[in-house]
Design an enzyme around this catalytic site. Structure first.
Site, PDB file in Angstrom:
ATOM      1  N   TYR A 179       0.848  -1.196   0.000  1.00 32.53           N
ATOM      2  CA  TYR A 179       0.000   0.000   0.000  1.00 32.53           C
ATOM      3  C   TYR A 179       0.890   1.255   0.000  1.00 32.53           C
ATOM      4  O   TYR A 179       2.077   1.199   0.333  1.00 32.53           O
ATOM      5  CB  TYR A 179      -0.908  -0.056   1.251  1.00 32.53           C
ATOM      6  CG  TYR A 179      -1.711   1.193   1.460  1.00 32.53           C
ATOM      7  CD1 TYR A 179      -2.722   1.547   0.572  1.00 32.53           C
ATOM      8  CD2 TYR A 179      -1.455   2.036   2.545  1.00 32.53           C
ATOM      9  CE1 TYR A 179      -3.436   2.710   0.755  1.00 32.53           C
ATOM     10  CE2 TYR A 179      -2.159   3.195   2.732  1.00 32.53           C
ATOM     11  CZ  TYR A 179      -3.156   3.538   1.833  1.00 32.53           C
ATOM     12  OH  TYR A 179      -3.858   4.700   2.001  1.00 32.53           O
ATOM     13  N   THR A 181       1.774   3.689   1.785  1.00 34.66           N
ATOM     14  CA  THR A 181       2.683   4.150   2.849  1.00 34.66           C
ATOM     15  C   THR A 181       3.599   3.033   3.367  1.00 34.66           C
ATOM     16  O   THR A 181       4.250   3.203   4.392  1.00 34.66           O
ATOM     17  CB  THR A 181       1.878   4.691   4.053  1.00 34.66           C
ATOM     18  OG1 THR A 181       1.010   3.637   4.508  1.00 34.66           O
ATOM     19  CG2 THR A 181       1.064   5.913   3.691  1.00 34.66           C
ATOM     20  N   LYS A 182       3.651   1.922   2.671  1.00 36.64           N
ATOM     21  CA  LYS A 182       4.425   0.788   3.182  1.00 36.64           C
ATOM     22  C   LYS A 182       5.904   0.876   2.774  1.00 36.64           C
ATOM     23  O   LYS A 182       6.287   1.696   1.949  1.00 36.64           O
ATOM     24  CB  LYS A 182       3.806  -0.522   2.677  1.00 36.64           C
ATOM     25  CG  LYS A 182       2.396  -0.761   3.223  1.00 36.64           C
ATOM     26  CD  LYS A 182       2.377  -0.895   4.737  1.00 36.64           C
ATOM     27  CE  LYS A 182       1.085  -1.425   5.295  1.00 36.64           C
ATOM     28  NZ  LYS A 182      -0.044  -0.489   5.328  1.00 36.64           N
ATOM     29  N   ALA A 183       6.712  -0.011   3.367  1.00 45.00           N
ATOM     30  CA  ALA A 183       8.170   0.039   3.195  1.00 45.00           C
ATOM     31  C   ALA A 183       8.577  -0.019   1.727  1.00 45.00           C
ATOM     32  O   ALA A 183       9.501   0.674   1.290  1.00 45.00           O
ATOM     33  CB  ALA A 183       8.813  -1.109   3.964  1.00 45.00           C
TER      34      ALA A 183
END
Ligand SMILES: Cc1ncc(COP(=O)(O)O)c(C=O)c1O
Length: 374
Positions: A179, A181-183
């Protein structure tokens, strides 16, 4: 006034170039690039099979379906998570059974799990909250004792390990999120990792209607007939998403290292301050540092003050059982899971991403401390 975003992605020119290559090619949907990403993620995780899907929610949903979990079954999970965790269980017709969180890490409290296991329990779905792994050794032992499977919600935790165990190694399946905002991110995206060849093959069908041939299998070289033997969904990761992820995966440890340094800065600055509680990291853990959270008594006031001073913040999470749908459907109320509620009422997530600059994190730290004292 300074504006510090809660999150900024760190896509680079070569990531964009990889996507352009796909866009200039003939094949946009699931194909060779998806396969390349899956193979690379499998190698990073040290797990035999990875199946790319459109989100972690899809990954969790299909994982349950692959084990025939559905109406009448129960799945143990935590209320201290994003609603997707429990929603995926509901989507199959099964019932989520919550076990409260532990205070120190926010992860599911393994000590409380056994009392919730019944003859309807089919799976345990632990969530590696904020990037810190749950105690997978104990969860695996418990699961084996009762003959249930373990599906790791690893939306926050690709890079984590604990007691020498990496994410996905003790679970029957592990589910990841890409998604926004993920790493590593493709805007939306997800993956399932499993050691089981049989389940991997089933999952590949389930992500594409239950068809036994993908578009690449059907159309590369010559048209080939396909059949459908199970009822599946439309959750396949395409070549465009995969192209965005391949380069990020190559630098995933360098990105993690940067977040680790930032998290240490926060920890050192806030350690011992009265009025702030920090989550603790269990011994022998590599925390993936997806999120950095603090807990304060007047949370909503602090949220407003930080935003007024230009700092992007988030709340991860208000506990699932107190969301309107869960209250109304299951009759949950305040007091049912006190530790999750306490975290949910006090937690704030601060900016944490590799491109966060020194002067920006220093400003966040100074502002939090300032506002605590006013
Ligand atoms: C713990 C957890 N599980 C599952 C999800 C769902 O991920 P996705 O948005 O990829 O479906 C999220 C999303 O942020 C999450 O935080």
């Amino acid at each position: 006034m300074k504006k510090i975003e809660f999150f900024r992605h760190g896509l680079e020119e070569h990531d964009i170039a990889r996507v352009s290559d796909v866009l200039r090619s003939i094949f946009l949907t699931t194909g060779a690039v998806t396969g390349e990403f899956e193979a690379r993620l499998a190698s990073y995780l040290d797990i035999d099979h990875v199946i790319g899907v459109t989100s972690c929610t899809a990954a969790l949903h299909l994982s349950l379906l692959a084990w025939d979990i559905g109406p009448g079954d129960e799945v143990i999970t935590t209320p201290m998570s994003f609603c997707a965790t429990a929603n995926a269980i509901l989507l199959t017709g099964a019932t989520p059974v919550f076990v409260d969180a532990e205070e120190t890490t926010g992860n599911i409290n393994v000590d409380l799990m056994e009392t919730k296991i019944t003859d309807k329990t089919k799976a345990i779905m632990p969530v590696h909250l904020y990037g810190q792994m749950c105690d997978m050794k104990r969860i695996r032992q418990l699961a084996d004792r009762y003959g249930v499977i373990v599906i790791e919600d690893a939306a926050h935790c690709i890079e984590g390990s604990r007691d020498g165990i990496k994410v996905g190694q003790l679970g029957d399946l592990a589910c990841f999120s890409f998604y926004a905002t993920k790493a590593i991110t493709s805007g939306e995206g997800g993956a399932i990792a499993t050691h089981s060849l049989e389940k991997a093959e089933l999952l590949k069908m389930l992500r594409l209607h239950g068809m036994d041939k993908s578009a690449a299998d059907r159309y590369t070289k010559q048209y080939r007939h396909w059949d459908m033997s199970v009822l599946g969904w439309k959750y396949n990761m395409d070549n465009i998403q995969a192209a965005l992820l391949v380069g990020q995966l190559e630098r995933i440890d360098a990105l993690w290292q940067k977040r680790e340094e930032l998290a240490r800065k926060y920890e050192q600055a806030f350690a011992g301050l009265s009025g702030i509680t920090l989550m603790q990291t269990a011994p022998n853990s590599r925390h993936a540092h997806h999120l950095f959270t603090i807990q304060v008594a007047e949370r909503d006031t602090m949220l407003a003050k930080l935003q007024a001073r230009g700092i992007g913040v988030a709340v991860n999470f208000r506990p699932i059982h107190l969301l309107k749908y869960y209250r109304e459907r299951f009759g949950y109320k305040e007091g049912d899971f006190p530790v999750a509620e306490c975290i949910g009422a006090r937690t704030i997530s601060l900016p944490l991403y590799p491109t966060l600059q020194d002067d920006e994190i220093e400003y966040v730290i100074r502002t939090v401390i300032d506002e605590l004292n006013t």
